[in-house]
Structures are given as structure tokens and as C-alpha cells.
Design a protein around this motif. Structure first.
Motif, short mmCIF file in Angstrom:
data_model
loop_
_atom_site.label_atom_id
_atom_site.label_comp_id
_atom_site.label_asym_id
_atom_site.label_seq_id
_atom_site.Cartn_x
_atom_site.Cartn_y
_atom_site.Cartn_z
N MET A 167 0.85 -1.19 0.00
CA MET A 167 0.00 0.00 0.00
C MET A 167 0.88 1.24 0.00
O MET A 167 1.84 1.34 0.75
CB MET A 167 -0.93 0.00 1.20
N ASN A 168 0.57 2.20 -0.83
CA ASN A 168 1.40 3.37 -1.04
C ASN A 168 0.81 4.58 -0.33
O ASN A 168 -0.38 4.86 -0.44
CB ASN A 168 1.48 3.64 -2.55
N LYS A 169 1.64 5.31 0.41
CA LYS A 169 1.21 6.56 1.02
C LYS A 169 1.60 7.69 0.07
O LYS A 169 2.78 7.84 -0.26
CB LYS A 169 1.86 6.76 2.39
N LEU A 170 0.62 8.44 -0.39
CA LEU A 170 0.87 9.49 -1.37
C LEU A 170 1.48 10.70 -0.66
O LEU A 170 0.81 11.38 0.13
CB LEU A 170 -0.42 9.88 -2.09
N ALA A 171 2.72 10.97 -0.97
CA ALA A 171 3.41 12.10 -0.35
C ALA A 171 2.97 13.41 -0.98
O ALA A 171 2.42 13.44 -2.10
CB ALA A 171 4.92 11.92 -0.48
N ASN A 172 3.23 14.50 -0.29
CA ASN A 172 2.91 15.84 -0.77
C ASN A 172 4.17 16.49 -1.31
O ASN A 172 5.24 16.38 -0.68
CB ASN A 172 2.34 16.68 0.38
N TYR A 173 4.06 17.17 -2.45
CA TYR A 173 5.24 17.84 -3.01
C TYR A 173 5.12 19.33 -2.74
O TYR A 173 4.37 20.05 -3.39
CB TYR A 173 5.37 17.58 -4.51
N LEU A 174 5.87 19.81 -1.76
CA LEU A 174 5.83 21.20 -1.31
C LEU A 174 7.24 21.63 -0.92
O LEU A 174 8.05 20.79 -0.49
CB LEU A 174 4.89 21.36 -0.11
N GLU A 175 7.55 22.91 -1.09
CA GLU A 175 8.88 23.43 -0.76
C GLU A 175 9.98 22.70 -1.53
O GLU A 175 11.10 22.54 -1.04
CB GLU A 175 9.16 23.37 0.74
N GLY A 176 9.65 22.22 -2.73
CA GLY A 176 10.64 21.58 -3.57
C GLY A 176 11.03 20.18 -3.14
O GLY A 176 12.06 19.66 -3.59
N TRP A 179 9.40 16.10 -1.47
CA TRP A 179 8.28 15.23 -1.11
C TRP A 179 8.20 15.12 0.41
O TRP A 179 9.20 14.87 1.07
CB TRP A 179 8.45 13.85 -1.74
N GLN A 180 7.00 15.31 0.93
CA GLN A 180 6.78 15.27 2.38
C GLN A 180 5.55 14.41 2.67
O GLN A 180 4.48 14.66 2.12
CB GLN A 180 6.53 16.67 2.93
N GLU A 181 5.71 13.44 3.55
CA GLU A 181 4.56 12.65 3.98
C GLU A 181 3.88 13.32 5.17
O GLU A 181 4.54 13.88 6.05
CB GLU A 181 4.99 11.23 4.38
N GLY A 182 2.56 13.28 5.17
CA GLY A 182 1.83 13.79 6.32
C GLY A 182 1.98 12.84 7.50
O GLY A 182 2.24 11.64 7.34
N ALA A 183 1.82 13.37 8.68
CA ALA A 183 1.91 12.53 9.88
C ALA A 183 0.69 11.63 10.00
O ALA A 183 -0.37 11.92 9.43
CB ALA A 183 2.04 13.42 11.11
N GLY A 184 0.81 10.55 10.72
CA GLY A 184 -0.31 9.66 10.96
C GLY A 184 -0.54 8.68 9.83
O GLY A 184 0.18 8.66 8.83
N ALA A 185 -1.58 7.86 10.02
CA ALA A 185 -1.87 6.79 9.06
C ALA A 185 -2.47 7.31 7.77
O ALA A 185 -2.33 6.70 6.71
CB ALA A 185 -2.82 5.78 9.69
#
Length: 513
Positions: free
Chosen positions: A1-10, A12-18
Motif C-alpha cells: 500500500m502506497n502513502k501518497l506524499a505531498n510535493y511542497l517546498e521543492g 516530497w513530504q509525507e503527512g503525519a499519521g496513518a
């Protein structure tokens, strides 16, 4: 299962939590998760404005158009992957996925070509200079300059590709960085497309950003000179409009919301015109399972043709195969989620309590899918012989494979019924009487963002009632949100500021040139 990361500030950043699950609407399988807890939106926005915006504005319109063309090549190279994601995450058959995937690519390609013809550098003149003093010693010139903020896109679940690129094409061509907030239910496709473009290194850092899930302070972190473009329900749009950043601080806001669109069969009503209407109604009921903001919700026909049209619609619809899009021969797939299925079922029950049934796919179509946990709903067509005293059909949009057939007495009655939608994205008119088509266009243009006129001359070449083409305006007044998108170069105005520059004619000429 893939957690979709966020692309911000140049980066990739994953949000906290499940995070929240992204599901297959047919099997219920969890495909990915989305989340934006802990993301610093103020920092993300600042990076987009300062890095992405500055770099984009340093380019000419033609140079930015070249970037759009490069994005097109990346997306075309990955079409098969996008179709596979659409099948799994949106539950759509390939033809329906093409409306979204290829529609987005086509729109980008259109703006790449259109922008390549622009000769402007960093601004565009709006009209010519007007004299403000005798002998033209002092004058005024209106100019359009790119927004120096960012464009936040809050997108709907039904078009994760087209909904992204039809907005981003105009914004990026204008020189404005974008932050995309896709609907969680179908975020996978949007995320994958953005990732492919980021990986290709086409755009300057900060120009293209994505945040999945529900970030805190998404609106609070906006600057007064940012812009927001929203697609979704009227209730959500109203809530956004009341946010202090938009209501009090002047953040520019564009909305496309609910729309009870009409298809109108002209009073001449020959068999050719009727056939064109029936074919288009069936298309709009079944493409993407009726989950289109432009889909036909009301079918207006002459009283004498009511029974004939009802029979023709039922005959066409009973041959539609509905079920799991993985199965061969399936023409209509699933709604995007169980929550959407429940909302459609509730809407059907409301209409059923006060309407006749012209065609009931729940009885006449066998759903070809395993189990009963899927989000598949077959087409249902209602009918009412008294549309004047049936307000619900003019007010409630059931966002799925549902429409209502209603008769009219004469031309004035037909046009009045169409306008009872109180603002719609589109009305289509089917007739071989050019005088009636012209009258309908003039009457309906005030309350419809687009009027689609169909006769035998265009039967084989028209683009379709529900297809949004980048050359034409997309949006509508009143309950449709009051927004405007696309329409060729008109789309760029939302991402520009208009200013009147006053000075000596020679100075104004230097600015424009």
C-alpha cells in the motif's frame, strides 16, 4: 500500500499519521493513503510564490508555452499507466477514462500551441491607450500583469486529470505557480501525473505543487493576492466564500458548482432531431456513470413527443452493460466511492417519491460484478407530466446516472423550464429549424455558460453536450457557481491583474512594447 506524499517546498513530504484510504470502488481494496497532518502550508505557499512565481515570470508567454508542451510529452508517454489507475481508483471503463486522461492532455496541448503564438513578454496590453488630456498629452493604457501570488486548486473527485490540467494550463502559461488539492477519493491519478512531471524536471522549483488529504490552515495561510479555483458542491463553495481570506481579505475566488443542465428537443421535433437527443442523453447518463458537472439532468420535449422519447430512451438504455470495468464488454462502470453511491441512491429515492419512472435500470439491467459492496448504480430515468409544479427536478442535481423527462406546451414554456435551473453550465438544443435554434441560443445564453446547438449539419462532428472544450467558456451563472474557465485566452484573465497605467503616450508605448 502506497502513502501518497505531498510535493511542497521543492521536496516530497509525507503527512503525519496513518492517513485516509484511497479505495477501489468496485472491490473495496485500499490502493493508497493520503494525509497532510503536520504540513506547514505557510512555508509551502511562501516557497511557491518566491521560488516558483519568480522563475515563471522571468519567462515570456511563449517560453512558458514550451514548458506546457514538454509536460504534454511526459503525460502522453505514461497514458497506459494513467488508464490503469483510473480503472482501479475511479472504476471507469477505458472510454470513460479517456475523457479524463486524454481530455487533460488535449487541453494542455491546446494551451501550449495557443501560448506559442503570443508575442508578449511579461505583460499583455488590454486594448489601446485613451487620451486623458488635450492633444493626447496625457493618456491611460490598461495592462494585464501576472498574479504575483499563487493559484490554489481545490478539485473535484470526478476528473482527477482534466480537472488538474484545465486549470494548471492557464495558470502556468500566465506565470503563476500552482498548488493542487485533489479530492481524496481519486487523488492517486492526480498525484501520479504530478510526480511524473516533477521527476522530468520540466518546471522550475515551486511552480507545481500538490497536497493530498486535508491540510490545516490551507486557506488561512493564503495571501490576499493569491487566487483560489474550486470545483465541487454549492454548499462547499458557499462555505469557502464565507472564509475571511476570501470574504474580507480579497483572495480572488472562482467556483464551478451544481448544475441542473438541460437537453431540449425543438418543437419541430422530426425523427432526426429526436434521434440526436436520445443518443446524447444516453451518452451523458452512462459516461463516467453520469458523474459529470455538465451531464444532462433534465430532458425537455414537446408534449406530443413525450411517450415516443420515453420509449426510445428505455429501448437504448436496456442494452447498456453495467458492472466491473475489468470485465470484457462492460460499457458503464462504477461511481467513485460508496459514499457517492449512497448519495445517488438517496437522490433517486427522493425523485421516485414524486415522479413516474421512464426507465429503471435497477430492475432492467443486471449488474455484472461480484458481491454487493461495490459502488455501481445503473441508469434511472424519471418522468413528470407536470414540470411546472414539480420544483425538485429543477433544484436537485443527482450527481450520477439519473435524469428526468418532462414535456412542454410551446416554445416559451420550453425556454422557461430550461431557465428554472437558475444558472447552468450547459443546455443543448436539438432541432432542424434554424430560427428556433437562434431563438433558443439568445434566450438561454443569459442563464447558461454554454449553449450547444445541434442539427443534421453537425450531427457527425459536434463535440458533445457534456464535453468541455478549451476553446469554449466553461462555467455558469447562479447556482452553477458564477465562475468562468477556459474559453481560449480568456482563461488567462483570472491569473492576471488589470491595471490602468496613466502617463505620457511615449512612456505608455514603451511599457506595452
Amino acid at each position: 500500500m502506497n502513502k501518497l506524499a505531498n510535493y511542497l517546498e521543492g521536496r516530497w513530504q509525507e503527512g503525519a499519521g496513518a492517513g485516509s484510504p484511497v479505495l477501489d470502488p468496485v472491490t473495496g481494496e485500499t490502493l493508497a493513503t493520503v494525509g497532510a497532518d503536520g504540513i506547514d502550508m505557510a512555508a509551502a505557499y511562501a516557497f511557491a510564490r518566491n521560488q516558483g512565481g519568480t522563475a515563471l515570470r522571468a519567462l515570456s508567454y511563449a517560453q512558458r508555452a514550451e514548458l506546457l508542451g514538454a509536460i504534454v510529452k511526459v503525460l502522453q508517454a505514461n497514458r497506459d499507466k494513467y488508464f490503469d489507475i483510473s480503472l482501479k481508483n475511479s472504476g471507469t471503463v477505458q472510454n470513460d477514462s479517456a475523457v479524463d486522461v486524454d481530455g487533460g492532455i488535449y487541453t494542455l496541448s491546446y494551451y501550449a500551441k495557443l501560448g506559442g503564438k503570443l508575442t508578449a513578454g511579461q505583460l499583455m496590453a488590454d486594448g489601446t491607450a485613451d487620451a486623458l488630456a488635450r492633444d493626447n498629452a496625457f493618456a491611460t493604457q490598461h495592462i494585464l500583469v501576472p498574479v504575483r501570488g499563487l493559484a490554489l486548486f481545490i478539485n473535484a473527485f470526478n476528473f482527477p486529470s482534466w480537472g488538474l490540467w484545465e486549470k494548471a494550463a492557464a495558470a502556468l502559461l500566465s506565470g503563476v505557480p500552482v498548488v493542487i488539492k485533489p479530492a481524496s477519493a481519486t487523488a492517486w491519478l492526480t498525484h501520479e501525473m504530478v510526480k511524473d512531471v516533477i521527476d522530468a524536471g520540466i518546471l522550475p522549483g515551486g511552480a507545481l505543487n500538490i497536497v493530498c488529504g486535508r491540510p490545516a490552515n490551507m486557506l488561512e495561510a493564503l495571501d490576499s493576492l493569491d487566487v483560489v479555483s474550486f470545483t465541487g458542491s454549492a454548499d462547499t463553495a458557499a462555505s469557502l466564500r464565507n472564509h475571511p481570506k476570501i470574504k474580507l481579505e480579497g483572495v480572488r475566488f472562482n467556483a464551478e458548482t451544481d448544475s441542473v443542465n438541460s437537453a431540449l428537443l425543438g418543437p419541430d421535433a422530426d425523427d432526426d432531431a429526436m434521434g440526436l437527443l436520445v443518443r446524447e442523453v444516453v451518452r451523458e447518463l452512462t459516461i463516467k456513470s453520469g458523474q459529470k458537472c455538465t451531464a444532462i439532468r433534465r430532458i425537455l420535449v414537446p408534449q406530443a413527443r413525450y411517450a415516443t422519447v420515453a420509449a426510445a430512451l428505455a429501448d437504448k438504455l436496456k442494452g447498456i452493460t453495467v458492472g466491473d470495468p475489468r470485465l470484457e464488454g462492460i460499457r458503464m462502470g462504477s461511481l467513485v466511492s460508496a459514499s457517492q453511491r449512497d448519495a445517488i441512491v438517496a437522490g433517486i429515492q427522493k425523485l421516485e417519491a414524486c415522479s413516474d419512472i421512464v426507465f429503471d435500470g435497477r430492475q432492467d439491467i443486471k449488474i455484472q460484478a461480484e458481491g454487493n459492496q461495490h459502488a455501481i448504480v445503473p441508469p434511472v430515468v424519471f418522468g413528470t407530466q407536470n414540470p411546472d409544479t414539480h420544483p425538485l427536478v429543477h433544484e436537485m442535481e443527482v450527481f450520477g446516472p439519473v435524469a428526468t423527462l418532462m414535456p412542454y406546451r410551446d416554445t416559451d414554456h420550453a425556454l422557461a423550464l430550461a431557465r428554472r435551473g437558475m444558472g447552468s453550465l450547459v443546455a443543448s438544443v436539438y432541432s432542424n429549424d434554424p430560427d428556433f435554434l437562434a431563438q433558443a441560443a439568445i434566450s438561454l445564453a443569459e442563464s447558461h455558460g454554454r449553449v450547444h446547438l445541434i442539427n443534421n449539419d453537425v450531427a457527425k462532428v459536434h463535440t458533445g453536450h457534456g464535453n468541455v472544450m478549451p476553446q469554449s467558456n466553461h462555467g455558469g451563472p447562479g447556482r452553477a457557481g458564477g465562475g468562468e474557465e477556459l474559453g481560449g485566452l480568456r482563461a488567462l484573465r483570472f491569473y492576471h491583474r488589470l491595471s490602468a497605467v496613466q502617463g505620457a503616450p511615449g512612456v505608455l508605448e514603451k511599457i506595452v512594447n
